[in-house]
Motif scaffolding. Structure first.
Motif, PDB file in Angstrom:
ATOM      1  N   MET A 106     -18.194  -0.537   1.801  1.00  0.00           N
ATOM      2  CA  MET A 106     -19.244  -0.039   2.683  1.00  0.00           C
ATOM      3  C   MET A 106     -20.574  -0.745   2.407  1.00  0.00           C
ATOM      4  O   MET A 106     -21.358  -0.973   3.322  1.00  0.00           O
ATOM      5  N   SER A 107     -20.809  -1.100   1.154  1.00  0.00           N
ATOM      6  CA  SER A 107     -22.055  -1.804   0.833  1.00  0.00           C
ATOM      7  C   SER A 107     -22.088  -3.172   1.503  1.00  0.00           C
ATOM      8  O   SER A 107     -23.137  -3.626   1.960  1.00  0.00           O
ATOM      9  N   ILE A 108     -20.935  -3.848   1.577  1.00  0.00           N
ATOM     10  CA  ILE A 108     -20.870  -5.145   2.246  1.00  0.00           C
ATOM     11  C   ILE A 108     -21.107  -4.986   3.742  1.00  0.00           C
ATOM     12  O   ILE A 108     -21.837  -5.773   4.359  1.00  0.00           O
ATOM     13  N   HIS A 171     -22.956  11.659  -6.439  1.00  0.00           N
ATOM     14  CA  HIS A 171     -22.079  10.711  -7.128  1.00  0.00           C
ATOM     15  C   HIS A 171     -21.098  10.057  -6.155  1.00  0.00           C
ATOM     16  O   HIS A 171     -20.840   8.853  -6.222  1.00  0.00           O
ATOM     17  N   GLU A 172     -20.528  10.842  -5.255  1.00  0.00           N
ATOM     18  CA  GLU A 172     -19.545  10.322  -4.304  1.00  0.00           C
ATOM     19  C   GLU A 172     -20.136   9.210  -3.440  1.00  0.00           C
ATOM     20  O   GLU A 172     -19.465   8.224  -3.115  1.00  0.00           O
ATOM     21  N   THR A 173     -21.397   9.366  -3.064  1.00  0.00           N
ATOM     22  CA  THR A 173     -22.047   8.352  -2.238  1.00  0.00           C
ATOM     23  C   THR A 173     -22.164   7.029  -2.986  1.00  0.00           C
ATOM     24  O   THR A 173     -21.934   5.959  -2.416  1.00  0.00           O
ATOM     25  N   PHE A 174     -22.522   7.093  -4.267  1.00  0.00           N
ATOM     26  CA  PHE A 174     -22.588   5.868  -5.064  1.00  0.00           C
ATOM     27  C   PHE A 174     -21.233   5.169  -5.103  1.00  0.00           C
ATOM     28  O   PHE A 174     -21.137   3.958  -4.917  1.00  0.00           O
ATOM     29  N   LEU A 175     -20.170   5.936  -5.363  1.00  0.00           N
ATOM     30  CA  LEU A 175     -18.843   5.347  -5.499  1.00  0.00           C
ATOM     31  C   LEU A 175     -18.389   4.667  -4.208  1.00  0.00           C
ATOM     32  O   LEU A 175     -17.905   3.534  -4.225  1.00  0.00           O
ATOM     33  N   ASP A 182     -12.301   2.499  -1.307  1.00  0.00           N
ATOM     34  CA  ASP A 182     -10.977   2.500  -1.921  1.00  0.00           C
ATOM     35  C   ASP A 182     -11.046   2.341  -3.444  1.00  0.00           C
ATOM     36  O   ASP A 182     -10.048   2.103  -4.103  1.00  0.00           O
ATOM     37  N   PHE A 183     -12.268   2.489  -4.015  1.00  0.00           N
ATOM     38  CA  PHE A 183     -12.455   2.354  -5.458  1.00  0.00           C
ATOM     39  C   PHE A 183     -11.741   3.497  -6.180  1.00  0.00           C
ATOM     40  O   PHE A 183     -11.844   4.651  -5.791  1.00  0.00           O
ATOM     41  N   GLU A 184     -11.001   3.172  -7.255  1.00  0.00           N
ATOM     42  CA  GLU A 184     -10.196   4.174  -7.940  1.00  0.00           C
ATOM     43  C   GLU A 184     -10.796   4.598  -9.283  1.00  0.00           C
ATOM     44  O   GLU A 184     -10.176   5.331 -10.041  1.00  0.00           O
ATOM     45  N   GLY A 185     -11.999   4.138  -9.599  1.00  0.00           N
ATOM     46  CA  GLY A 185     -12.637   4.492 -10.862  1.00  0.00           C
ATOM     47  C   GLY A 185     -13.248   5.890 -10.815  1.00  0.00           C
ATOM     48  O   GLY A 185     -13.030   6.654  -9.881  1.00  0.00           O
ATOM     49  N   ASN A 186     -14.056   6.204 -11.833  1.00  0.00           N
ATOM     50  CA  ASN A 186     -14.672   7.531 -11.897  1.00  0.00           C
ATOM     51  C   ASN A 186     -16.191   7.422 -12.025  1.00  0.00           C
ATOM     52  O   ASN A 186     -16.756   6.325 -11.960  1.00  0.00           O
TER      53      ASN A 186
END
Length: 223
Positions: A106-108, A171-175, A182-186
Motif C-alpha cells: 500500500m505504501s508503494i 499498529h495495524e495501519t503501520f503494518l 500481505d506482511f506476516e510479521g508482528n
C-alpha cells in the motif's frame, strides 16, 4: 482545493483497502466495481487521478482507458494482476501514466499516486506539521531548519505521522501501509522502527498510546 480520485476495482476487499489508505492522505475518493459505471463517472466528474483495474465486468480497463483519453488527460494508474509485457505495453500505448501489479504494498501504491499527482501539479512538493517539513519527492526531512537523515522506511513512517498529525495511527495501519497488506510479521517491527526514528527527532515529538498505536504532536512549534 481537494484532490479527487476514482478507484475502479472489482475486488471489494482490495477496493476498500485502497480507498481507506488514499483517504488517510486526506484525498476524496470515489469508487466503483463496474466498467460501465466507471465510464459514466468519467463523463459526470472531473477527477485528479484514476486508479484502474484491467479485468473488470462489463467494460475492461483497456477499453475504459481509450474512452477516457477521448475526453480527458487525467493521470491514470493501472492496477492489475496482469504482469505480462503485452498487457503493460498495451496500457502504455493507451496512454496510461503508470502501471502497478498485484500484489503490491500500500505504501508503494500511495507513493506512485503521489508522484502522479505531483507531476500533474495538483500536489504540493512538501508537507508540514509545525516545525517538521518533509519532501516526498527526495525523501528529505528537516526540523526547525535542521536536516534529518532518514532511511526510506523511516521516511515513510514519519510521512504517515505528518499526514495524520495529532491523530492516533494504529499498529495495524503501520503494518499494512508501510510493510504491505500481505506482511506476516508482528508489531515488534513497528516498535523497533519507531524507537530508531525517535532517536533522530526532538524529544517527545512521537507519543505512544499503549496497546493502540502512536501519534505525532500536531503543535510542535512550541519551544
Amino acid at each position: 482545493m481537494s484532490i479527487q480520485i476514482l478507484v475502479v476495482e472489482d475486488d471489494a476487499r482490495l477496493q476498500d483497502m485502497v480507498c481507506k489508505f488514499l483517504r488517510k492522505e486526506g484525498w476524496l475518493v470515489d469508487a466503483c466495481i463496474d466498467g460501465k459505471l466507471a465510464l459514466e463517472r468519467f463523463y459526470e466528474n472531473k477527477y485528479d487521478l484514476i486508479i484502474l483495474d484491467i479485468m473488470l465486468p462489463g467494460i475492461n480497463g483497456q477499453e475504459l482507458l481509450r474512452e477516457l483519453r477521448k475526453i480527458h488527460d487525467t493521470p491514470v494508474l493501472m492496477m492489475t494482476a496482469l504482469s505480462d509485457d503485452d498487457n503493460q505495453l498495451r496500457a502504455f500505448e493507451g496512454q496510461t501514466d503508470d502501471y502497478v501489479t498485484k500484489p503490491f504494498s500500500m505504501s508503494i501504491l500511495v507513493k506512485r499516486t503521489e508522484a502522479l499527482l505531483r507531476r500533474s501539479g495538483v500536489l504540493k512538493k512538501e508537507i508540514q506539521a509545525g516545525k517538521l517539513i518533509l519532501y516526498p519527492e527526495t525523501y528529505g526531512a528537516e526540523y526547525d531548519g535542521e536536516k534529518i537523515l532518514l532511511t526510506p522506511k523511516e521516511f515513510e513512517i514519519l510521512e504517515l505521522f505528518v499526514r495524520n498529525a495529532g491523530k492516533i495511527v494504529p499498529h495495524e495501519t503501520f503494518l499494512t501501509r508501510i510493510w504491505g497488506y500481505d506482511f506476516e510479521g508482528n508489531e515488534g517491527i513497528i516498535h523497533a522502527s519507531i524507537k530508531k526514528l525517535r532517536d533522530k527527532l526532538p524529544e517527545k515529538l512521537i507519543r505512544t498510546v499503549k496497546g493502540v498505536g502512536y501519534y505525532l504532536e500536531a503543535n510542535n512549534n512550541k519551544e
